[in-house]
Every structure is written in structure tokens, then in C-alpha cells.
Enzyme design. Sequence first.
Site, PDB file in Angstrom:
ATOM      1  N   ASP A   1     -67.224 104.223  45.862  1.00  0.00           N
ATOM      2  CA  ASP A   1     -68.209 104.128  46.658  1.00  0.00           C
ATOM      3  C   ASP A   1     -69.095 102.835  46.664  1.00  0.00           C
ATOM      4  O   ASP A   1     -69.167 102.227  45.488  1.00  0.00           O
ATOM      5  CB  ASP A   1     -69.164 105.302  46.279  1.00  0.00           C
TER       6      ASP A   1
ATOM      7  N   ASP B   1     -65.823 108.376  53.550  1.00  0.00           N
ATOM      8  CA  ASP B   1     -66.977 109.550  53.677  1.00  0.00           C
ATOM      9  C   ASP B   1     -67.636 109.359  55.064  1.00  0.00           C
ATOM     10  O   ASP B   1     -67.894 110.280  55.711  1.00  0.00           O
ATOM     11  CB  ASP B   1     -68.129 109.041  52.689  1.00  0.00           C
TER      12      ASP B   1
END
Length: 175
Positions: free
Chosen positions: A126, A142
Site C-alpha cells: 500500500d 483497492d
Amino acid sequence: MKKQNTFSTGMAAVLWSSLILLLLFLDQFTKHEAFLHLRHQDSIPLIPGVLELSYVENRGMAFGMLEGRRFLFIGICVLFCIALVWIFVRLPKNRYYLPLVITGGVLFSGAVGNFIDRLRCGYVVDFIYFSLIDFPVFNIADIYVVCGGIALVLLVIFKYKDEDFDFLYRNKKDK
């Protein structure tokens, strides 16, 4: 239904696969770049106080929940992708259902993008952080899952009727 509004199954599969491959490439490329340039670095502000690039290895699910349950996530992802493929195969191949085809491809890409990370690394990379609202760090896959999920809900509420989903319940022979 007019002939010009239908697609061959092969053409639909090529288009769906192309969309998925393009989105997967973008996701994996950005994660690779984040790994190369953000790992072991301080956050990089893009818009000070609002948006930053910040490398995080997420070993959990959304927002780090259920950390360390790698095989659970892999199993859920496999089942989710099987369901999406099953729906794609049964979906009538015409322009009316094109928004569902695209939405399914976006959802599939997001699921597989994070699946690849979990299999390869044991975690998901991330790197996008909205510091303004202290939102958990996330990635491109995401975004695909969230936007695809929102699009699916909006399509089901505003575009399609219950009978538009009869294809899910009929045998292929009945068509």
C-alpha cells in the site's frame, strides 16, 4: 434484441481479459515503483497536509483487519474470482450488460492485484495516504475494488431490474 447489439463470447472474453490485464499491469507497476522508491523512505507529500505517498506492507485485510490470515484472504479471493468468472460466462453478451462486464473486470482486477501480492510476498503493498482525514494507506487495486463495488451497487439500484438478472438462474439450455 438487434444483432448489432450482441457480441460473440470470444470477443467479450478478449475485451474483458484485455481490461483486466491493463488494470493489473497498472496496479502491479505502481506497487513495484512504490517498493523501489518508497520503501525505507519517509512519506513524500504530494499535496502537503492532504495526500502523501507512504510505503506500507499490509499483512491484513481492509484497514489491516485480520492480520496474518493470509490463507483465508487467498481462499476468499479465489472464491470471489470464480464467482465473477461464472457470472461473466452466464452474462448475456450485449451492450445492455456492458456496464456489468466492465464493473466485473474492475472488481476482478482489484481482487487479483492484491492476490498476486499475497501469494508472492505474503503482504499487500500500500502506498497512497490521505493524511487530511488520516485514512488508512491503500493502493490501486483497492481503488478498483471500492470503485467497482460502488458502481455495482449503483447499477443494481438505478439501471437493472430484478428480471435483468434472470440469466443467473436459468440453465444455459434454456436460452
